[in-house]
Design an enzyme around this catalytic site. Structure first.
Site, short mmCIF file in Angstrom:
data_model
loop_
_atom_site.label_atom_id
_atom_site.label_comp_id
_atom_site.label_asym_id
_atom_site.label_seq_id
_atom_site.Cartn_x
_atom_site.Cartn_y
_atom_site.Cartn_z
N ASN A 31 0.87 -1.17 0.00
CA ASN A 31 0.00 0.00 0.00
C ASN A 31 0.91 1.23 0.00
O ASN A 31 1.40 1.64 1.05
CB ASN A 31 -0.91 -0.01 1.23
CG ASN A 31 -1.84 1.18 1.28
OD1 ASN A 31 -1.79 2.08 0.44
ND2 ASN A 31 -2.70 1.21 2.28
N ARG A 65 -2.72 -2.12 -3.37
CA ARG A 65 -3.91 -1.30 -3.16
C ARG A 65 -3.83 -0.11 -4.12
O ARG A 65 -2.85 0.63 -4.13
CB ARG A 65 -3.98 -0.78 -1.73
CG ARG A 65 -5.20 0.10 -1.49
CD ARG A 65 -5.06 0.94 -0.25
NE ARG A 65 -6.25 1.76 -0.04
CZ ARG A 65 -6.24 2.94 0.57
NH1 ARG A 65 -5.10 3.44 1.02
NH2 ARG A 65 -7.34 3.62 0.74
N HIS A 119 -12.79 2.77 0.30
CA HIS A 119 -12.71 1.77 1.39
C HIS A 119 -13.38 0.46 0.96
O HIS A 119 -13.82 -0.33 1.80
CB HIS A 119 -13.38 2.25 2.68
CG HIS A 119 -12.72 3.42 3.32
ND1 HIS A 119 -13.43 4.39 4.00
CD2 HIS A 119 -11.42 3.80 3.40
CE1 HIS A 119 -12.60 5.31 4.46
NE2 HIS A 119 -11.37 4.98 4.12
N ARG A 157 -11.55 15.63 7.42
CA ARG A 157 -12.40 15.95 6.27
C ARG A 157 -13.81 16.30 6.72
O ARG A 157 -14.33 15.72 7.67
CB ARG A 157 -12.47 14.75 5.30
CG ARG A 157 -11.14 14.38 4.70
CD ARG A 157 -11.26 13.15 3.80
NE ARG A 157 -10.03 12.38 3.82
CZ ARG A 157 -9.96 11.08 3.62
NH1 ARG A 157 -11.07 10.38 3.39
NH2 ARG A 157 -8.81 10.45 3.66
N GLU A 175 -8.05 -5.32 5.50
CA GLU A 175 -7.95 -4.96 4.10
C GLU A 175 -6.79 -5.69 3.41
O GLU A 175 -6.89 -6.08 2.24
CB GLU A 175 -7.78 -3.45 3.96
CG GLU A 175 -9.02 -2.67 4.41
CD GLU A 175 -8.80 -1.18 4.41
OE1 GLU A 175 -9.02 -0.56 3.34
OE2 GLU A 175 -8.42 -0.62 5.46
#
Length: 402
Positions: A11, A93, A182, A243, A386
């Protein structure tokens, strides 16, 4: 095609590389680690082998190539190097796959070119993901590289859920639509929730709440995503660490015209200086809870705003699904912040949703039910994985292709 059973999951971020080496025979971690502050004077590599004896080194990593070469050296020192015949594939990823990439994909020059074309809709993520792929290919050009896209699981959203109500021709020209993110986490958790209930994923409807520094919700009907909270970018939806989540688009025009902020300044404001951080100066939920308990008004406002948005999405996705069998909390906040889970579900008993205070207070790394036996909707805490999901998808693809 390699007969090995190991998958290296990479990743690559803009200044970091996270990695795990997973044996698909049993899903065990042979090694994991993180290289951070790439391109800075104070780089850091933390490597954890299967033995669990963590190694840390502080050095300068001028670029991702240098970082991955150091990762390869750490793996080699453990006897599980990149040259091992047991390594079957490297899984990457990739944040944005657009409309084209809706499944794990074997990396070719054509695939890389298309991922580059998607950079304008994922400027913070796709360039780093591409770099990670290119460096890994240079280190093992003979090994298949598989891209697993964050957006792929959400590609099943019906058109009426994916579209924004703007001029269709303009939207199509500029690829403006809701993609969601996600996805590997939502896919893994929705399936793991079904397993926890002893059901086939096709039999149940699940609301998945992925709550970390970034946060997203999804409505999953029979194992298929039908809606998700993030949109064209990861900015839409829930209140997050830094965010804003949902805002009136007019806020952007107002800040530009009346506040005199440039577009780049507004972008930075909404992505990096909003959310929990913007409301109270902290984006760590643990610290916010501590401050709120001590009577800090800003921290309480941040918590209440966060939970209010979360409850709105739970209600909205209940309506989208029509029937909800389970709600699954996952990721850092979702798995560890019992007060968030309690507050987000409080007062929803008429919808069949309730949380047992004693079960909710238990800390565990295992998937577990936290709703009382009488509740119509199962509320669960389901740790996400993940990396394992990426490894599974990458491994399955190369073995199907062989």
């Amino acid at each position: 095609m390699s007969s090995g059973t190991r998958v290296l999951v990479l990743n690559a971020g803009s200044s970091s590389v996270k990695y795990q080496l997973i044996d698909m025979l049993d899903g065990s971690r042979l090694a994991s680690g993180l290289v951070e502050r790439i391109g800075e004077a104070n780089g850091r590599l933390v490597h954890t082998p299967r033995s669990g004896s963590k190694r840390e080194s502080l050095e300068v990593f001028p670029d991702h190539a240098a970082a991955l070469k150091s990762v390869a050296e750490e793996l080699a020192a453990d006897g599980v190097g990149l040259d091992s015949p047991e390594l079957a594939v490297i899984g990457h990823r990739v944040v944005h796959g657009g409309l084209r990439f809706t499944a794990p994909t074997l990396v070719t020059e054509e695939v890389l070119a298309e991922v580059r074309r998607l950079v304008p809709v994922a400027p913070l993520h796709n360039p780093a993901n591409i770099t990670g792929i290119e460096v890994a290919r240079s280190l093992r050009p003979d090994l298949p590289q598989v891209a697993v896209f964050d957006t792929a699981f959400h590609a099943t959203m019906p058109e009426h859920a994916a579209r924004y109500a703007i001029d269709k021709a303009v939207a199509d020209e500029h690829r403006v639509r809701r993609y969601g993110f996600h996805g590997t986490s939502h896919q893994y958790v929705s399936r793991a929730t079904a397993a926890l209930l002893g059901k086939d994923p096709a039999e149940i409807n699940v609301i998945v709440l992925h709550l970390g520094n970034g946060g997203s919700a999804s409505a999953v009907a029979g194992g298929v995503c039908v809606d998700t909270s993030m949109g064209l970018t990861p900015l839409e939806g829930l209140v997050m660490g830094t965010r804003s989540g949902d805002v009136d688009p007019g806020v952007v025009f107002h800040l530009h015209r009346v506040g005199g902020l440039t577009i780049d300044e507004i972008d930075s404001l909404l992505n990096r200086r909003s959310g929990l951080l913007g409301l109270c100066g902290d984006n760590d939920m643990r610290e916010i809870l501590r401050r709120a308990e001590q009577g800090d008004a800003d921290a309480k406002l941040a918590f209440d705003t966060y939970v209010h948005r979360l409850r709105k999405y739970i209600g909205a996705y209940y309506a989208v699904l029509g029937r909800v069998d389970a709600i699954a909390f996952t990721a850092g906040v979702g798995e560890n912040a019992a007060p968030v889970r309690a507050a987000a579900t409080a007062g929803l008993e008429e919808l069949g949703i309730a949380v047992d205070a004693e079960l909710n207070s238990v800390r565990s790394g295992e998937a577990r039910v936290i709703s009382p036996g009488y509740a119509r909707v199962t509320v669960a805490v389901v740790p996400t994985d993940e990396e394992l999901e990426i490894a599974r998808q990458a491994f399955a693809l190369v073995h199907t292709s062989s």
